[in-house]
Design an enzyme around this catalytic site. Structure first.
Site, PDB file in Angstrom:
ATOM      1  N   GLU A 111       2.145 -13.490   5.991  1.00 11.93           N
ATOM      2  CA  GLU A 111       1.288 -12.331   6.273  1.00 11.93           C
ATOM      3  C   GLU A 111      -0.012 -12.827   6.882  1.00 11.93           C
ATOM      4  O   GLU A 111      -0.956 -13.184   6.161  1.00 11.93           O
ATOM      5  CB  GLU A 111       0.982 -11.532   4.990  1.00 11.93           C
ATOM      6  CG  GLU A 111       2.160 -10.761   4.430  1.00 11.93           C
ATOM      7  CD  GLU A 111       1.763  -9.831   3.271  1.00 11.93           C
ATOM      8  OE1 GLU A 111       0.562  -9.725   2.949  1.00 11.93           O
ATOM      9  OE2 GLU A 111       2.684  -9.222   2.691  1.00 11.93           O
TER      10      GLU A 111
ATOM     11  N   ASN B 167       7.555 -10.103  -4.357  1.00  9.86           N
ATOM     12  CA  ASN B 167       6.451 -10.122  -3.406  1.00  9.86           C
ATOM     13  C   ASN B 167       5.153 -10.530  -4.095  1.00  9.86           C
ATOM     14  O   ASN B 167       4.705  -9.833  -4.996  1.00  9.86           O
ATOM     15  CB  ASN B 167       6.286  -8.732  -2.788  1.00  9.86           C
ATOM     16  CG  ASN B 167       5.319  -8.722  -1.631  1.00  9.86           C
ATOM     17  OD1 ASN B 167       5.534  -9.434  -0.644  1.00  9.86           O
ATOM     18  ND2 ASN B 167       4.259  -7.969  -1.747  1.00  9.86           N
ATOM     19  N   GLU B 168       4.595 -11.651  -3.669  1.00 12.33           N
ATOM     20  CA  GLU B 168       3.338 -12.143  -4.246  1.00 12.33           C
ATOM     21  C   GLU B 168       3.393 -12.099  -5.776  1.00 12.33           C
ATOM     22  O   GLU B 168       2.463 -11.622  -6.424  1.00 12.33           O
ATOM     23  CB  GLU B 168       2.157 -11.334  -3.718  1.00 12.33           C
ATOM     24  CG  GLU B 168       1.933 -11.509  -2.219  1.00 12.33           C
ATOM     25  CD  GLU B 168       0.744 -10.717  -1.685  1.00 12.33           C
ATOM     26  OE1 GLU B 168       0.342  -9.727  -2.333  1.00 12.33           O
ATOM     27  OE2 GLU B 168       0.224 -11.093  -0.630  1.00 12.33           O
TER      28      GLU B 168
ATOM     29  N   GLU C   8       0.845  -1.207   0.000  1.00 17.28           N
ATOM     30  CA  GLU C   8       0.000   0.000   0.000  1.00 17.28           C
ATOM     31  C   GLU C   8       0.876   1.250   0.000  1.00 17.28           C
ATOM     32  O   GLU C   8       0.546   2.282   0.573  1.00 17.28           O
ATOM     33  CB  GLU C   8      -0.975   0.005   1.198  1.00 17.28           C
ATOM     34  CG  GLU C   8      -2.092  -0.998   1.102  1.00 17.28           C
ATOM     35  CD  GLU C   8      -1.631  -2.425   1.363  1.00 17.28           C
ATOM     36  OE1 GLU C   8      -1.655  -3.247   0.408  1.00 17.28           O
ATOM     37  OE2 GLU C   8      -1.244  -2.725   2.491  1.00 17.28           O
TER      38      GLU C   8
ATOM     39  N   TYR D 277      -4.274   0.258  10.125  1.00 18.90           N
ATOM     40  CA  TYR D 277      -4.472  -1.163   9.790  1.00 18.90           C
ATOM     41  C   TYR D 277      -5.262  -1.920  10.858  1.00 18.90           C
ATOM     42  O   TYR D 277      -5.382  -3.128  10.816  1.00 18.90           O
ATOM     43  CB  TYR D 277      -3.107  -1.841   9.560  1.00 18.90           C
ATOM     44  CG  TYR D 277      -3.140  -2.914   8.489  1.00 18.90           C
ATOM     45  CD1 TYR D 277      -3.007  -2.590   7.146  1.00 18.90           C
ATOM     46  CD2 TYR D 277      -3.315  -4.251   8.829  1.00 18.90           C
ATOM     47  CE1 TYR D 277      -3.042  -3.565   6.170  1.00 18.90           C
ATOM     48  CE2 TYR D 277      -3.357  -5.237   7.850  1.00 18.90           C
ATOM     49  CZ  TYR D 277      -3.212  -4.888   6.524  1.00 18.90           C
ATOM     50  OH  TYR D 277      -3.248  -5.864   5.548  1.00 18.90           O
TER      51      TYR D 277
END
Ligand SMILES: *[C@@H]1O[C@H](CO)[C@@H](O)[C@H](O)[C@H]1NC(C)=O
Ligand SMILES: *[C@@H]1O[C@H](CO)[C@@H](O)[C@H](O)[C@H]1NC(C)=O
Ligand SMILES: *[C@@H]1O[C@H](CO)[C@@H](O)[C@H](O)[C@H]1NC(C)=O
Ligand SMILES: *[C@@H]1O[C@H](CO)[C@@H](O)[C@H](O)[C@H]1NC(C)=O
Ligand SMILES: *[C@@H]1O[C@H](CO)[C@@H](O)[C@H](O)[C@H]1NC(C)=O
Ligand SMILES: *[C@@H]1O[C@H](CO)[C@@H](O)[C@H](O)[C@H]1NC(C)=O
Length: 655
Positions: free
Chosen positions: A262, A181-182, A123, A327
């Site tokens: 995560e 990442n991912e 983000e 968050y």
């Protein structure tokens, strides 16, 4: 002794805490389905913290709180664009002093799981990729595109050698390093790219370090995300079926430790959508089940922090994330202890010994009260000051990149080519306003264009009238196939159906001008009357306040809000030149902005500068003020409460 193979004095010092009989080691034990640290079986319970979202003065406090929660590791992202703001210019000082952060973590007793990207999502603007990569217009990011690879090689050639002394086997805190990442969620599915990164990381970090990948816990993600030579881990939140999620990891890694990289303690927000909340009970229950399986886990986020300045990202279809990255994590944006913190601590206690002694307390907040604001110049009035490099002229509009500006605002000017005596549509038929444009004609506010939302405003005026359009970059898309997110007017505008030509553009260095306090006062005019529905062109406001005497321990942290700027309320706010970020309480859900104490001064009045984009009712001194309070409000009413068309993003969209 082999432990001193790095040879430097630093390494020797870092090693003092280690047993000197054997070199420190960390590895994947495939036979026993676990990690192995210094010969012993090892499991981590980790938490995510982004140093780029927390002022340096608070790093130690937040890390200590994480340690006292019972964590034995932290997981950090390294945002490339934060450290290489322009190609070849690096910044690792002050709030960007990554090595200092790693040393603090190690001193406190936390291991580190490093996620250096190059892409991080997070983000964060453009998922951490520097906007200057877009200087090659058709670059394919996160692929074998040679220009992309050349930039990655150069950056990693700087970063990874800097990280090498901090690897666990070299006496540092870093036990493992994530590659990309991912990647399995990205359309390109370019195995050559992942193979290249693997070789690159190995060449800089050596053969010993555990390299791994993280992907959504589904076979479809692992297909393009996992690759030979990198240990595959998954991510999933408290609502997922844990058995099924780890079964997906087992499909890619039949043996080795179970790892959820995560585990979501909360979720991200978008302007205009309700504040995300996940209950402590759900988090605690699911965490306990994961730990009961003997799995390794990283809690994402343990503390979210703040997108100061312009660092927030956005999702696609375009929805920008707010300034707060709270968050709903166990430590709040301001580092405060929560019920969730203690619920998680109780769970961890069942699986490992947690440190004795008191948890550091929540930092106190202070309400400095209301601060009257005075009107300064409009952006149009201050153009010469704001634009250091002067104007650029072209037939068709240019983008931020073409104008060599990455963040903030660019000013576009043109003149009406014909009489618009009746309302004439000024349109962006290709939806090319990235991301929001504030339009005025001869200094009078005419309307707002917004990406995906509003592509036409009506204008009236004589031929030759001056049309000013301030275009705002609201944060680059950080996830998915649309991360090549150009800003500004990225396609032509039309007036009454005809393509507009003859633009004058000014790139603006607002932060520097605010920091140097160069804007002048400009008394309110008739146009500033708070008539309902009437907006005014983007304008600066300024006020100041003094930290009261005789109260111990000031300055303290606080929150700023604009309680009585009724109508518009949308813009950017600075204190003593520090860019706190965007406020937009009328769209919500975030209402207050976190103000860390270290930017406040007791030696001089503290200067508050606001760039209000839509107009504030400052003809009345009563209304024209900002207020400092002790209570954060992140769950205010949102536009989507009344307008259903803004889409909610669910976890499956964003994995
Ligand atoms: C580097 O970053 C720090 C922290 O954000 C900042 O204070 C400093 O001005 C930057 N240095 C340069 C040369 O831009
Ligand atoms: C969870 O997934 C497992 C394996 O796919 C399945 O057997 C089980 O029924 C699922 N549990 C729930 C509650 O859906
Ligand atoms: C615009 O209208 C004015 C009268 O309001 C007229 O004098 C002028 O010639 C017109 N200009 C154009 C380009 O049509
Ligand atoms: C523009 O004006 C026309 C004519 O008055 C009107 O029909 C139309 O709805 C207006 N469009 C917008 C976006 O305000
Ligand atoms: C604007 O239109 C012109 C003429 O059709 C075209 O050459 C140009 O590429 C367009 N510019 C943008 C930014 O779309
Ligand atoms: C605020 O601005 C005033 C006037 O420019 C200046 O004297 C003062 O030092 C500034 N305050 C801070 C904390 O920088």
């Amino acid at each position: 002794m082999s432990v001193l193979k790095g040879g430097s004095l630093l390494l020797g010092l870092l090693l003092l805490g280690q047993s000197l009989d054997a070199a420190p080691s960390f590895s994947v034990d495939y036979k026993n389905d676990c990690f192995r640290k210094d010969g012993q079986t090892f499991r981590y319970i980790s938490g995510s913290i982004h140093y780029s979202r927390i002022p340096r003065v608070y790093w130690k406090d937040r890390l200590l709180k994480m340690y006292m929660a019972g964590l034995n590791a932290i997981q950090i992202y390294i945002p490339w664009n934060y450290h290489e703001p322009s190609a070849g210019l690096y910044n690792f000082s002050g709030d960007r002093d990554l090595e200092h952060f790693l040393k603090l973590a190690q001193d406190i007793g936390l291991l580190v799981i490093l996620r250096p990207g190059p892409y991080i999502c997070a983000e964060w603007d453009m998922g951490g990729l520097p906007a200057w990569l877009l200087n090659k217009k058709d670059i394919v990011l996160r692929s074998s595109d040679p220009d992309y690879i050349a930039a990655v090689d150069k950056w990693m050639g700087k970063l990874l050698p800097m990280m090498k002394p901090y690897l666990y086997q070299n006496g540092g805190p870093i036990i493992s390093v994530q590659v990309e990442n991912e990647y399995g969620s990205y359309f390109a599915c370019d195995y050559n790219y992942m193979r290249h990164l693997t070789r690159l990381f190995r060449s800089h970090l050596g053969d010993e370090v555990v390299l791994f990948t993280t992907d959504g816990a589904g076979l479809n993600y692992l297909k393009c995300g996992s690759i030979q030579g990198l240990y595959a881990t998954v991510d999933f939140g408290p609502h997922s079926n844990i058995t099924a999620a780890f079964a997906a990891q087992r499909h890619a890694e039949p043996h080795g430790p179970l790892v959820n990289s995560e585990f979501y303690t909360g979720w991200l927000d978008h302007w205009g959508s309700p504040h995300a909340v996940v209950s402590s009970a759900e988090v605690a229950k699911s965490l306990s089940q994961i730990l009961a399986m003997g799995a390794n886990v990283n809690l994402y986020m343990f503390i979210g922090g703040t997108n100061f300045g312009y660092w927030n990202g956005a999702n696609s279809p375009y929805a920008a994330q707010p300034t707060s990255y709270d968050y709903d994590a166990p430590l709040t944006e301001a580092g405060d202890l929560t019920e969730k913190f203690f619920a998680i601590r109780e769970v961890i206690k069942m699986y490992r010994d947690i440190p004795k002694g008191p948890v550091p307390p929540t930092t106190p907040k202070f309400a400095y009260g209301a601060v009257p604001m005075k009107k300064l110049q409009t952006v149009a009035d201050a153009l010469e000051k704001l634009s250091f490099s002067g104007s650029v002229k072209s037939v068709y509009p240019q983008t931020f990149m073409e104008l060599n500006q990455a963040f903030g605002y660019v000013f576009y000017r043109m003149t009406l080519p014909f009489n618009c005596s009746s309302p004439t549509p000024l349109s962006s038929p290709m939806n090319g306003v990235h991301d929001r444009a504030y339009v005025s004609v001869d200094g009078v506010f005419a309307g707002i264009l917004e990406r995906n939302e509003v592509i036409t405003v009506n204008v009236t005026g004589k031929a030759g009238s001056q049309v000013d359009i301030l275009v705002e970059n609201m944060g680059r898309i950080n996830y998915g196939r649309d991360i090549n997110d150009f800003k500004g007017l990225v396609s032509n505008l039309t007036l009454g159906g005809r393509t507009i030509t003859g633009w004058t553009m000014y790139s603006l260095n607002i932060d520097e001008v605010v920091g140097q306090d160069l804007l002048e006062e400009n008394p309110p005019t008739q146009a500033d009357s708070p008539q309902p529905g009437v907006l005014s062109p983007p304008t600066f406001y300024k006020g100041s306040f003094i930290i009261p005497d005789g109260i111990p321990d000031l300055p303290q942290d606080t929150y700023v809000t604009m309680p009585s700027w009724r109508k518009a309320l949308n813009g950017q706010i600075w204190i003593n030149g520090f860019n706190l970020g965007r406020y937009w309480p009328t769209r919500g859900p975030q209402v207050t902005l976190f103000v860390p104490a270290h930017i406040l001064s007791t030696a001089a009045p503290n200067n508050v500068t606001v760039l209000e984009l839509e107009g504030a009712p400052c003809s009345s001194p009563e209304a024209c003020r900002v207020e400092f309070t002790t209570t954060p409000v992140l769950n205010g009413a949102t536009l989507s409460d009344s307008q259903q068309h803004r889409r909610m993003f669910i976890k499956e969209d964003l994995l």
